[in-house]
Design an enzyme around this catalytic site. Structure first.
Site, mmCIF file in Angstrom:
data_model
loop_
_atom_site.group_PDB
_atom_site.id
_atom_site.type_symbol
_atom_site.label_atom_id
_atom_site.label_comp_id
_atom_site.label_asym_id
_atom_site.label_seq_id
_atom_site.Cartn_x
_atom_site.Cartn_y
_atom_site.Cartn_z
ATOM 1 N N ILE A 22 18.678 23.619 77.962
ATOM 2 C CA ILE A 22 17.496 23.480 77.123
ATOM 3 C C ILE A 22 17.584 22.225 76.261
ATOM 4 O O ILE A 22 16.633 21.469 76.125
ATOM 5 C CB ILE A 22 17.307 24.715 76.208
ATOM 6 C CG1 ILE A 22 17.229 25.999 77.036
ATOM 7 C CG2 ILE A 22 16.118 24.556 75.286
ATOM 8 C CD1 ILE A 22 16.028 26.081 77.962
ATOM 9 N N ARG A 45 20.311 35.389 78.088
ATOM 10 C CA ARG A 45 21.145 35.172 76.908
ATOM 11 C C ARG A 45 20.980 33.718 76.468
ATOM 12 O O ARG A 45 21.200 32.804 77.262
ATOM 13 C CB ARG A 45 22.628 35.433 77.205
ATOM 14 C CG ARG A 45 22.917 36.802 77.799
ATOM 15 C CD ARG A 45 22.820 37.896 76.755
ATOM 16 N NE ARG A 45 23.284 39.154 77.279
ATOM 17 C CZ ARG A 45 22.549 40.266 77.312
ATOM 18 N NH1 ARG A 45 21.311 40.260 76.861
ATOM 19 N NH2 ARG A 45 23.051 41.380 77.790
ATOM 20 N N GLU A 46 20.588 33.506 75.208
ATOM 21 C CA GLU A 46 20.531 32.163 74.644
ATOM 22 C C GLU A 46 21.923 31.842 74.118
ATOM 23 O O GLU A 46 22.493 32.603 73.330
ATOM 24 C CB GLU A 46 19.504 32.098 73.520
ATOM 25 C CG GLU A 46 18.094 32.369 74.013
ATOM 26 C CD GLU A 46 17.082 32.527 72.887
ATOM 27 O OE1 GLU A 46 17.489 32.547 71.701
ATOM 28 O OE2 GLU A 46 15.889 32.644 73.204
ATOM 29 N N ARG A 71 24.970 20.800 52.934
ATOM 30 C CA ARG A 71 24.813 21.372 54.271
ATOM 31 C C ARG A 71 23.322 21.562 54.552
ATOM 32 O O ARG A 71 22.677 22.430 53.966
ATOM 33 C CB ARG A 71 25.572 22.702 54.379
ATOM 34 C CG ARG A 71 27.075 22.551 54.273
ATOM 35 C CD ARG A 71 27.600 21.651 55.348
ATOM 36 N NE ARG A 71 29.038 21.790 55.533
ATOM 37 C CZ ARG A 71 29.719 21.084 56.412
ATOM 38 N NH1 ARG A 71 29.122 20.194 57.164
ATOM 39 N NH2 ARG A 71 31.016 21.272 56.528
ATOM 40 N N ALA A 83 37.477 20.699 57.073
ATOM 41 C CA ALA A 83 37.248 21.167 58.443
ATOM 42 C C ALA A 83 36.444 20.125 59.214
ATOM 43 O O ALA A 83 35.829 19.247 58.624
ATOM 44 C CB ALA A 83 36.495 22.499 58.427
ATOM 45 N N GLU A 99 41.451 15.697 60.324
ATOM 46 C CA GLU A 99 40.414 16.127 59.379
ATOM 47 C C GLU A 99 40.934 16.189 57.947
ATOM 48 O O GLU A 99 40.238 15.800 57.020
ATOM 49 C CB GLU A 99 39.827 17.483 59.792
ATOM 50 C CG GLU A 99 38.874 17.405 60.960
ATOM 51 C CD GLU A 99 37.609 16.614 60.669
ATOM 52 O OE1 GLU A 99 37.152 16.548 59.504
ATOM 53 O OE2 GLU A 99 37.055 16.045 61.630
ATOM 54 N N GLU A 103 39.073 13.746 55.226
ATOM 55 C CA GLU A 103 38.277 14.333 54.154
ATOM 56 C C GLU A 103 38.961 14.330 52.795
ATOM 57 O O GLU A 103 38.290 14.387 51.769
ATOM 58 C CB GLU A 103 37.864 15.759 54.522
ATOM 59 C CG GLU A 103 36.890 15.808 55.672
ATOM 60 C CD GLU A 103 36.281 17.182 55.893
ATOM 61 O OE1 GLU A 103 36.640 18.147 55.176
ATOM 62 O OE2 GLU A 103 35.439 17.286 56.798
ATOM 63 N N SER A 120 30.346 32.978 65.703
ATOM 64 C CA SER A 120 29.142 33.793 65.960
ATOM 65 C C SER A 120 29.082 34.164 67.433
ATOM 66 O O SER A 120 28.260 33.631 68.182
ATOM 67 C CB SER A 120 27.875 33.008 65.571
ATOM 68 O OG SER A 120 27.891 32.675 64.219
ATOM 69 N N PRO A 121 29.944 35.073 67.899
ATOM 70 C CA PRO A 121 30.062 35.331 69.337
ATOM 71 C C PRO A 121 28.830 35.926 70.001
ATOM 72 O O PRO A 121 28.751 35.964 71.220
ATOM 73 C CB PRO A 121 31.255 36.284 69.436
ATOM 74 C CG PRO A 121 31.384 36.900 68.087
ATOM 75 C CD PRO A 121 30.872 35.882 67.110
ATOM 76 N N GLU A 126 31.505 28.679 69.672
ATOM 77 C CA GLU A 126 32.337 27.915 68.742
ATOM 78 C C GLU A 126 33.555 28.728 68.316
ATOM 79 O O GLU A 126 33.433 29.874 67.891
ATOM 80 C CB GLU A 126 31.557 27.519 67.489
ATOM 81 C CG GLU A 126 32.423 26.734 66.510
ATOM 82 C CD GLU A 126 31.772 26.474 65.168
ATOM 83 O OE1 GLU A 126 32.161 25.500 64.520
ATOM 84 O OE2 GLU A 126 30.880 27.252 64.770
ATOM 85 N N GLU A 147 29.154 10.975 55.989
ATOM 86 C CA GLU A 147 29.820 12.075 55.287
ATOM 87 C C GLU A 147 30.002 11.712 53.812
ATOM 88 O O GLU A 147 30.599 10.687 53.480
ATOM 89 C CB GLU A 147 31.181 12.321 55.948
ATOM 90 C CG GLU A 147 31.808 13.631 55.667
ATOM 91 C CD GLU A 147 33.011 13.883 56.566
ATOM 92 O OE1 GLU A 147 33.275 15.068 56.825
ATOM 93 O OE2 GLU A 147 33.696 12.936 56.999
#
Length: 190
Positions: A22, A45-46, A71, A83, A99, A103, A120-121, A126, A147
């Site tokens: 998509i 499933r998206e 954010r 992170a 990182e 940072e 977020s399974p 991720e 950043e």
């Protein structure tokens, strides 16, 4: 680190029949998968595909290093542990060192893996690899060109107050605070 991709339950597994791309961005891609469910029916499933990320719980003299940055998805600033996303093919430990230095300017020789977890399974793949270091040495920051952040330190009590006030609201940082608290109680990183 465990390979979470190998965990399976044949009574619950779904078979991917087709994938429709998509959107493909710089950080994520979105696809719609058609799957065959365990009962033989099909569903869609998206799925958001993400390269994975690292997070570092950096402790210095009984204080946790945090960064505050804006954010866009929440339209607010967040206080978080350092992170960032993995580059393609990058080793998570190397990314954690990168990182932390980018940072905060800190360098660490004794970083250890705490836990890897999915964010977020239900719709994304991720995975964040969380590390801890207690002996980081100062150096120079090298932020990405887009950043902007501020670095500070919090005591455990201040971190809990930030959670209560909603200034710390992301899962990885809350998990880091809980891991740190457990460490103060047991003397062991779990």
């Amino acid at each position: 680190m465990k390979n979470y991709e190998l965990i399976s339950n044949p009574k619950l597994d779904e078979e991917t029949i087709s994938t429709q791309p998509i959107f493909e961005g710089n950080i994520i891609t979105l696809q719609v998968d058609t799957v065959r469910m365990p009962d033989g029916n099909t569903a869609t499933r998206e799925v958001i595909k993400h390269p994975g990320a690292v997070a570092v719980l950096a402790l210095n003299q009984n204080k946790m290093l945090v960064v505050e940055q804006y954010r866009q998805p929440m339209h607010r600033t967040e206080v978080e542990i350092p992170a960032g996303k993995l580059d393609k093919g990058e080793d998570p430990l190397a990314a954690a060192h990168r990182e932390l230095q980018e940072e905060t300017g800190l360098h660490s020789g004794d970083m250890r893996h705490l836990k890897s977890f999915y964010t977020s399974p239900g719709f994304a793949d991720e995975i964040i690899h969380m590390y801890v270091t207690e002996n980081a040495q100062p150096g120079d920051m090298s932020l990405d060109e887009d950043e902007f952040l501020e670095v500070s330190e919090l005591t455990l009590e201040e971190a809990y107050q930030y959670i209560a006030d909603g200034r710390i609201a992301d899962a990885k940082t809350i998990m880091a605070v809980y891991a740190w608290h457990l460490y103060t109680l047991t003397g062991q990183w779990h």
